[in-house]
Scaffold this active site. Structure first.
Site, PDB file in Angstrom:
ATOM      1  N   ASP A 229     -54.975  35.843 -84.892  1.00 23.76           N
ATOM      2  CA  ASP A 229     -55.140  35.610 -83.448  1.00 23.76           C
ATOM      3  C   ASP A 229     -56.003  34.392 -83.142  1.00 23.76           C
ATOM      4  O   ASP A 229     -56.720  34.366 -82.139  1.00 23.76           O
ATOM      5  CB  ASP A 229     -55.741  36.851 -82.771  1.00 23.76           C
ATOM      6  CG  ASP A 229     -54.834  38.061 -82.884  1.00 23.76           C
ATOM      7  OD1 ASP A 229     -53.609  37.875 -82.966  1.00 23.76           O
ATOM      8  OD2 ASP A 229     -55.357  39.193 -82.900  1.00 23.76           O
ATOM      9  N   ALA A 230     -55.928  33.375 -83.987  1.00 22.09           N
ATOM     10  CA  ALA A 230     -56.787  32.207 -83.797  1.00 22.09           C
ATOM     11  C   ALA A 230     -56.008  30.896 -83.720  1.00 22.09           C
ATOM     12  O   ALA A 230     -56.601  29.824 -83.719  1.00 22.09           O
ATOM     13  CB  ALA A 230     -57.811  32.121 -84.930  1.00 22.09           C
TER      14      ALA A 230
END
Length: 285
Positions: A229-230
């Protein structure tokens, strides 16, 4: 329909870039119909441009145009550039688990001609969506997680995907993909995260949001990297909520955001409107 080409450029900013590009295209019979640009700083910054032009009256072939552009414009201006054509559709594969709201939104929009791509297949780790997917005339493949775990799943999916897949869309595919699996698809895997990143990363974000008494919830579409999720964010949206919202209410509102945010991000990627720069994106809408 008039065929068009799309040119995306990233390079060090300096005078004369727009002139050089447009003059080159004009000299070869192109009619420019859309142009957008951005500079991080006119003095020593980075320059981004997306340009769309009609191609029917070009006086050279596509390979010749690309070779000449690189030599005459691209190399002298130290450009990272990509040229694509509207009549060459990208081959997209959608990955999904049990929640199908994002998947159905994509298939519906594709059926209406709103997503310029070939949806080559839907792959899931469950059978739940098979009937709905095949109802759209799209092939469905189930690759369940068995005793071999995700390494076995990824090996099978890599075999199915082959070398011709241009885009992977994770439409609520609830498994973490390894860096090895993702590496051939840099900036070509789009995920929808059911929160307004970077807040509430990880599992059950709506319960996390409810426990914090948030007044806004959101959804984030981003490119997938090895770090969970980056990856570079393509699109986000939010909705106002109140203390009266239950976890179920938050999920219902969030699912609407997820569908539209993912669909917009996929559409913009397919239309070559996104340029990745480090861990950020420039999105020409």
């Amino acid at each position: 329909m008039t065929h068009t080409a799309r040119l995306r450029i990233t390079c060090p900013d300096r005078p004369g870039i727009v002139s050089a590009v447009t003059t080159f295209l004009h000299a070869h019979g192109a009619n420019i119909v859309d142009l957008d640009q951005h500079s991080t700083d006119p003095e020593g910054g980075t320059f981004f441009m997306r340009l769309e032009f009609h191609t029917p009256y070009m006086d050279v072939s596509r390979p010749a145009l690309e070779s000449s552009f690189g030599e005459v414009v691209g190399t002298p201006f130290s450009m990272d550039w990509r040229l694509s054509y509207s009549d060459v559709h990208k081959r997209a594969v959608v990955l999904v688990s049990r929640q199908d709201h994002c998947l159905m939104e994509l298939l519906w929009r594709h059926a209406r001609g709103e997503l310029p791509c070939e949806v080559a297949m839907v792959i899931s780790n469950h059978e739940d969506a098979r009937g709905s997917v095949e109802g759209f005339g799209v092939p469905f493949s189930c690759v369940p997680v068995g005793d071999g775990g995700m390494p076995e799943v990824e090996a099978r999916m890599a075999e199915i995907l082959g070398d011709a897949t241009d885009l992977l869309v994770l439409a609520r595919y609830m498994r973490v993909l390894s860096a090895d699996f993702l590496s051939p698809y840099e900036n070509r895997v789009i995920n929808i995260h059911h929160s307004f990143l970077p807040a509430f990363v990880g599992a059950d974000p709506y319960r996390q949001a409810h426990e914090r008494g948030v007044k806004l919830i959101g959804a984030t579409a981003h490119y997938v990297t090895a770090e969970l999720d980056a990856g570079p964010i393509i699109e986000q949206d939010t909705a106002r909520v109140t203390h009266r919202f239950s976890v179920a209410d938050l999920k219902a509102t969030g699912s609407e955001l997820e569908r539209t945010v993912l669909a917009r991000a996929v559409k913009w990627h397919l239309e070559d409107r996104v340029i990745v720069f480090g861990n950020k994106t420039v999105v020409f809408r």
